[in-house]
Design a protein around this motif. Structure first.
Motif, PDB file in Angstrom:
ATOM      1  N   ASP A  57      34.906  45.244  39.680  1.00  0.00           N
ATOM      2  CA  ASP A  57      36.090  46.076  39.943  1.00  0.00           C
ATOM      3  C   ASP A  57      35.759  47.281  40.830  1.00  0.00           C
ATOM      4  O   ASP A  57      36.644  48.064  41.184  1.00  0.00           O
ATOM      5  CB  ASP A  57      36.722  46.550  38.619  1.00  0.00           C
ATOM      6  N   TYR A 130      45.013  41.418  26.465  1.00  0.00           N
ATOM      7  CA  TYR A 130      44.521  41.402  27.840  1.00  0.00           C
ATOM      8  C   TYR A 130      45.708  41.433  28.791  1.00  0.00           C
ATOM      9  O   TYR A 130      46.572  40.548  28.759  1.00  0.00           O
ATOM     10  CB  TYR A 130      43.668  40.151  28.123  1.00  0.00           C
ATOM     11  N   GLY A 133      44.958  42.200  35.974  1.00  0.00           N
ATOM     12  CA  GLY A 133      45.132  43.245  36.981  1.00  0.00           C
ATOM     13  C   GLY A 133      44.180  43.128  38.147  1.00  0.00           C
ATOM     14  O   GLY A 133      43.908  44.107  38.833  1.00  0.00           O
ATOM     15  N   GLY A 134      43.644  41.927  38.390  1.00  0.00           N
ATOM     16  CA  GLY A 134      42.696  41.776  39.491  1.00  0.00           C
ATOM     17  C   GLY A 134      43.385  41.732  40.842  1.00  0.00           C
ATOM     18  O   GLY A 134      43.193  42.593  41.690  1.00  0.00           O
ATOM     19  N   ARG A 135      44.219  40.686  41.052  1.00  0.00           N
ATOM     20  CA  ARG A 135      44.890  40.512  42.347  1.00  0.00           C
ATOM     21  C   ARG A 135      46.245  41.190  42.377  1.00  0.00           C
ATOM     22  O   ARG A 135      46.749  41.556  43.431  1.00  0.00           O
ATOM     23  CB  ARG A 135      45.121  39.027  42.624  1.00  0.00           C
ATOM     24  N   GLN A 191      34.110  40.370  30.524  1.00  0.00           N
ATOM     25  CA  GLN A 191      33.394  41.459  29.833  1.00  0.00           C
ATOM     26  C   GLN A 191      34.327  42.250  28.915  1.00  0.00           C
ATOM     27  O   GLN A 191      33.917  42.687  27.827  1.00  0.00           O
ATOM     28  CB  GLN A 191      32.686  42.378  30.851  1.00  0.00           C
ATOM     29  N   ASN A 214      42.755  35.240  34.623  1.00  0.00           N
ATOM     30  CA  ASN A 214      42.226  34.237  35.542  1.00  0.00           C
ATOM     31  C   ASN A 214      41.217  33.335  34.818  1.00  0.00           C
ATOM     32  O   ASN A 214      41.064  33.389  33.599  1.00  0.00           O
ATOM     33  CB  ASN A 214      41.642  34.911  36.793  1.00  0.00           C
ATOM     34  N   GLY A 235      45.550  30.459  31.388  1.00  0.00           N
ATOM     35  CA  GLY A 235      44.842  30.724  32.637  1.00  0.00           C
ATOM     36  C   GLY A 235      45.752  30.738  33.850  1.00  0.00           C
ATOM     37  O   GLY A 235      46.937  31.067  33.730  1.00  0.00           O
ATOM     38  N   SER A 237      48.360  30.302  36.709  1.00  0.00           N
ATOM     39  CA  SER A 237      49.736  29.835  36.530  1.00  0.00           C
ATOM     40  C   SER A 237      49.988  28.466  37.158  1.00  0.00           C
ATOM     41  O   SER A 237      49.329  28.078  38.127  1.00  0.00           O
ATOM     42  CB  SER A 237      50.685  30.856  37.154  1.00  0.00           C
ATOM     43  N   ASP A 263      47.344  32.887  42.197  1.00  0.00           N
ATOM     44  CA  ASP A 263      45.892  32.673  42.147  1.00  0.00           C
ATOM     45  C   ASP A 263      45.561  31.469  43.037  1.00  0.00           C
ATOM     46  O   ASP A 263      46.330  30.510  43.064  1.00  0.00           O
ATOM     47  CB  ASP A 263      45.525  32.354  40.677  1.00  0.00           C
ATOM     48  N   GLU A 327      52.498  24.413  32.399  1.00  0.00           N
ATOM     49  CA  GLU A 327      52.896  25.697  31.818  1.00  0.00           C
ATOM     50  C   GLU A 327      54.414  25.895  31.949  1.00  0.00           C
ATOM     51  O   GLU A 327      55.095  26.246  30.999  1.00  0.00           O
ATOM     52  CB  GLU A 327      52.148  26.817  32.545  1.00  0.00           C
ATOM     53  N   HIS A 368      56.228  34.977  28.496  1.00  0.00           N
ATOM     54  CA  HIS A 368      55.695  34.317  29.690  1.00  0.00           C
ATOM     55  C   HIS A 368      54.201  34.018  29.560  1.00  0.00           C
ATOM     56  O   HIS A 368      53.614  33.422  30.459  1.00  0.00           O
ATOM     57  CB  HIS A 368      56.016  35.100  30.974  1.00  0.00           C
ATOM     58  N   LEU A 370      51.731  31.675  28.449  1.00  0.00           N
ATOM     59  CA  LEU A 370      51.936  30.259  28.119  1.00  0.00           C
ATOM     60  C   LEU A 370      50.656  29.469  28.367  1.00  0.00           C
ATOM     61  O   LEU A 370      49.843  29.844  29.221  1.00  0.00           O
ATOM     62  CB  LEU A 370      53.054  29.698  29.007  1.00  0.00           C
TER      63      LEU A 370
HETATM   64  N1  LIG Z   1      49.245  31.526  31.820  1.00  0.00           N
HETATM   65  C1  LIG Z   1      49.915  32.661  31.731  1.00  0.00           C
HETATM   66  O1  LIG Z   1      50.657  32.878  30.797  1.00  0.00           O
HETATM   67  C2  LIG Z   1      49.745  33.717  32.804  1.00  0.00           C
HETATM   68  C3  LIG Z   1      50.566  34.859  32.829  1.00  0.00           C
HETATM   69  C4  LIG Z   1      50.338  35.849  33.795  1.00  0.00           C
HETATM   70  C5  LIG Z   1      49.296  35.695  34.695  1.00  0.00           C
HETATM   71  N2  LIG Z   1      48.524  34.577  34.627  1.00  0.00           N
HETATM   72  C6  LIG Z   1      47.359  34.396  35.475  1.00  0.00           C
HETATM   73  O2  LIG Z   1      46.532  35.539  35.298  1.00  0.00           O
HETATM   74  C7  LIG Z   1      45.648  35.603  36.398  1.00  0.00           C
HETATM   75  C8  LIG Z   1      45.498  37.018  36.885  1.00  0.00           C
HETATM   76  O3  LIG Z   1      44.342  36.997  37.641  1.00  0.00           O
HETATM   77  P1  LIG Z   1      43.756  38.253  38.361  1.00  0.00           P
HETATM   78  O4  LIG Z   1      42.497  37.805  39.021  1.00  0.00           O
HETATM   79  O5  LIG Z   1      44.805  38.878  39.174  1.00  0.00           O
HETATM   80  O6  LIG Z   1      43.418  39.307  37.204  1.00  0.00           O
HETATM   81  P2  LIG Z   1      42.527  39.210  35.890  1.00  0.00           P
HETATM   82  O7  LIG Z   1      42.666  40.532  35.236  1.00  0.00           O
HETATM   83  O8  LIG Z   1      42.836  38.006  35.094  1.00  0.00           O
HETATM   84  O9  LIG Z   1      41.033  39.045  36.414  1.00  0.00           O
HETATM   85  C9  LIG Z   1      40.366  40.052  37.096  1.00  0.00           C
HETATM   86  C10 LIG Z   1      38.953  40.122  36.581  1.00  0.00           C
HETATM   87  O10 LIG Z   1      38.294  38.875  36.806  1.00  0.00           O
HETATM   88  C11 LIG Z   1      36.905  39.100  36.858  1.00  0.00           C
HETATM   89  N3  LIG Z   1      36.314  38.329  37.949  1.00  0.00           N
HETATM   90  C12 LIG Z   1      36.783  38.181  39.210  1.00  0.00           C
HETATM   91  N4  LIG Z   1      35.902  37.454  39.933  1.00  0.00           N
HETATM   92  C13 LIG Z   1      34.866  37.140  39.119  1.00  0.00           C
HETATM   93  C14 LIG Z   1      33.649  36.402  39.281  1.00  0.00           C
HETATM   94  N5  LIG Z   1      33.329  35.839  40.430  1.00  0.00           N
HETATM   95  N6  LIG Z   1      32.834  36.279  38.220  1.00  0.00           N
HETATM   96  C15 LIG Z   1      33.141  36.831  37.021  1.00  0.00           C
HETATM   97  N7  LIG Z   1      34.284  37.549  36.815  1.00  0.00           N
HETATM   98  C16 LIG Z   1      35.121  37.697  37.845  1.00  0.00           C
HETATM   99  C17 LIG Z   1      36.683  40.561  37.098  1.00  0.00           C
HETATM  100  O11 LIG Z   1      36.072  41.121  35.984  1.00  0.00           O
HETATM  101  C18 LIG Z   1      38.085  41.146  37.263  1.00  0.00           C
HETATM  102  O12 LIG Z   1      38.208  42.377  36.607  1.00  0.00           O
HETATM  103  C19 LIG Z   1      46.200  34.648  37.458  1.00  0.00           C
HETATM  104  O13 LIG Z   1      45.412  33.479  37.441  1.00  0.00           O
HETATM  105  C20 LIG Z   1      47.588  34.342  36.959  1.00  0.00           C
HETATM  106  O14 LIG Z   1      48.056  33.091  37.382  1.00  0.00           O
HETATM  107  C21 LIG Z   1      48.714  33.609  33.707  1.00  0.00           C
END
Ligand SMILES: NC(=O)c1ccc[n+]([C@@H]2O[C@H](COP(=O)([O-])OP(=O)(O)OC[C@H]3O[C@@H](n4cnc5c(N)ncnc54)[C@H](O)[C@@H]3O)[C@@H](O)[C@H]2O)c1
Ligand SMILES: N[C@H](CO)Cc1c[nH]c[nH+]1
Ligand SMILES: [Zn+2]
Length: 429
Positions: A57, A130, A133-135, A191, A214, A235, A237, A263, A327, A368, A370
């Motif tokens: 981050d 959780y 908040g990555g992307r 982590q 993710n 995981g 979407s 994603d 999903e 949401h 799921l």
């Molecule tokens: N299934 C559901 O209900 C639902 C709902 C909302 C969002 N989502 C999904 O949540 C996800 C959000 O993803 P995001 O990336 O924006 O945020 P996130 O918070 O899920 O992940 C970000 C974190 O991923 C870790 N990371 C990134 N690259 C890494 C690597 N190479 N090795 C180890 N750790 C790593 C880092 O620690 C970073 O802080 C998307 O895939 C989205 O589709 C799913």
């Protein structure tokens, strides 16, 4: 280019099976990396958390701060624009109303043998939420997590969310203030999930971890199940859209892209009974992609995991849709209920042309968060029950133990467990 399949093609069965079986989410590398991260946080605690936060981050927690303060969330809500505040409040009210109906009912009664039997529901003591908040920033996911936890009556709610570059989205803070959550840690990824499960000097461990994320977050929850409870594996979407040619191809293109933009490993799949409509949607997706601010991610996802499947009719489509156990499932047809009757596996179903999946992401009311990766075969969306557990209880008097005790003695003897048999037999006199 997305995958294009036609059910009349000779190799369709094999190609579709490959699509169903593709391990898009967590490959072996993700799994191995997550195992290492969990171990490092378990042994290294806060120092490991700070290292990973610096690595992934790109900020130093000891400089930017570990936790969000109540003053920060209050200030974020105070300075939020009225339309956004109204939108968050509408979402919160609708999500609350939906989840309040999920509160389970205790049972307590005496059966025909005179045995008192019942079950009592209680909330877990501490839940870790959780919020991704990555992307992108996910204030909507904050509401979707916190509200059912509050409805369940959880006493301690600890939230984690990554703050890339040390920046936290003000809308996430404002949503935290609306939802009434005070313990917020600025850590994310596997982590953060490990810290919630094992605890560190700063972060006390929780009993249940919920929320989406993710591939690394989802895999961390999966690996930690048993150390803590989890809601499900939520995981990257996914969406499956079933649409006939009466739809506007541009609407359907937007629906598909709404999940591709989350994603690069997200997945969007169209089933249609009209090849010309399939072509029109594919062109519309191309047209829309060029205008999206999120086009890099959406294009990568659509190219690697997108699919358009042309079927003879929707009766043929539904068993295929069930195999995907997506999903989200949109049924954009005249009579969606007729198709809904044959849906066996899907996280959430969106009925009719005026019900885009994205309305469920924010304001409709159902959760949401799921299951992804075909886990809708055995998991459900996040609910109040994920924050609760059920304790059964029983009470027998002299007459009741005489009624059912002899059978227990017989079974205990048959199992070769004489202390069990004696424990009951002594009370039979
Ligand atoms: N299934 C559901 O209900 C639902 C709902 C909302 C969002 N989502 C999904 O949540 C996800 C959000 O993803 P995001 O990336 O924006 O945020 P996130 O918070 O899920 O992940 C970000 C974190 O991923 C870790 N990371 C990134 N690259 C890494 C690597 N190479 N090795 C180890 N750790 C790593 C880092 O620690 C970073 O802080 C998307 O895939 C989205 O589709 C799913
Ligand atoms: N579609 C996501 C669940 O897969 C939820 C979400 C939040 N914000 C936008 N979309
Ligand atoms: Zn979404």
């Amino acid at each position: 280019m997305p995958l294009r399949l036609t059910t009349t093609a000779p190799d369709f069965a094999t190609a579709f099976t490959n699509l169903v079986d593709a391990r898009r989410e967590a490959d072996e590398d993700v799994s191995r990396d997550v195992t290492a991260i969990l171990k490092a946080v378990r042994t290294g605690g806060d120092a490991a958390l700070a290292d990973y936060t610096q690595r992934f981050d790109h900020h130093d927690l000891n400089v930017t701060g570990w936790a969000v303060t109540p003053a920060e969330t209050r200030a974020a809500l105070d300075t939020l624009s009225t339309p956004l505040r109204d939108a968050l409040e509408l979402a919160a009210a609708r999500i609350t109303a939906y989840h309040e109906k999920q509160r389970p009912v205790d049972s307590d009664g005496v059966d025909s043998a005179g045995v008192r039997l019942g079950a009592r529901w209680s909330a877990v003591d501490a839940a870790g939420l959780y919020v991704p908040g990555g992307r992108a920033a996910y204030p909507s996911s904050l509401l979707m997590n916190v509200i059912p936890a509050k409805v369940a009556g959880v006493q301690r709610i600890a939230m984690v969310t990554p703050t890339p570059g040390g920046e936290i989205n003000p809308l996430v803070l404002a949503a935290a203030q609306i939802a009434g959550i005070e313990e917020i840690w600025r850590v994310g990824g596997a982590q953060a999930v490990a810290a919630l499960a094992y605890g560190t000097d700063r972060i006390a461990p929780v009993d249940v971890i919920t929320g989406p994320g993710n591939a690394w977050v989802a895999e961390a929850k999966r690996q930690l199940y048993g150390v803590v409870g989890i809601d499900m594996v939520a995981g990257p979407s996914e969406i499956v859209v079933v649409a006939d040619a009466k739809n506007d191809p541009d609407w359907i293109a937007a629906d598909l892209l709404s999940q591709s933009e989350h994603d690069p490993t997200s997945q969007s799949i169209l089933f249609t009974n009209d090849a010309a409509f399939a072509d029109a949607v594919e062109r519309a997706v191309e047209g829309r992609l060029g205008q999206l601010a999120t086009q890099k991610v959406a294009r990568a996802s659509w190219a690697a995991n997108g699919a358009i499947i042309v079927v003879r009719d929707f009766e043929e489509a539904m068993p295929l849709v069930n195999r995907l156990a997506a999903e989200h499932l949109e049924l954009a047809v005249d009579d969606p209920d007729a198709l809904f009757a044959s849906v066996r596996h899907a996280g959430s179903v969106f009925l009719g042309r005026m019900t885009p999946e994205a309305v469920g992401d924010y304001v409709a009311g159902p959760n949401h968060v799921l299951p992804t990766g075909r886990r809708a075969r055995f998991s459900s969306g996040l609910s109040v029950l994920d924050f609760m557990k059920r304790t059964s209880f029983l009470s027998l008097d002299d007459a009741a133990i005489r009624a059912i005790g002899p059978a227990a003695v017989a079974l205990a003897e048959a199992e070769g467990l004489p202390a069990h048999a004696a424990s009951v037999a002594l009370r039979l006199g």
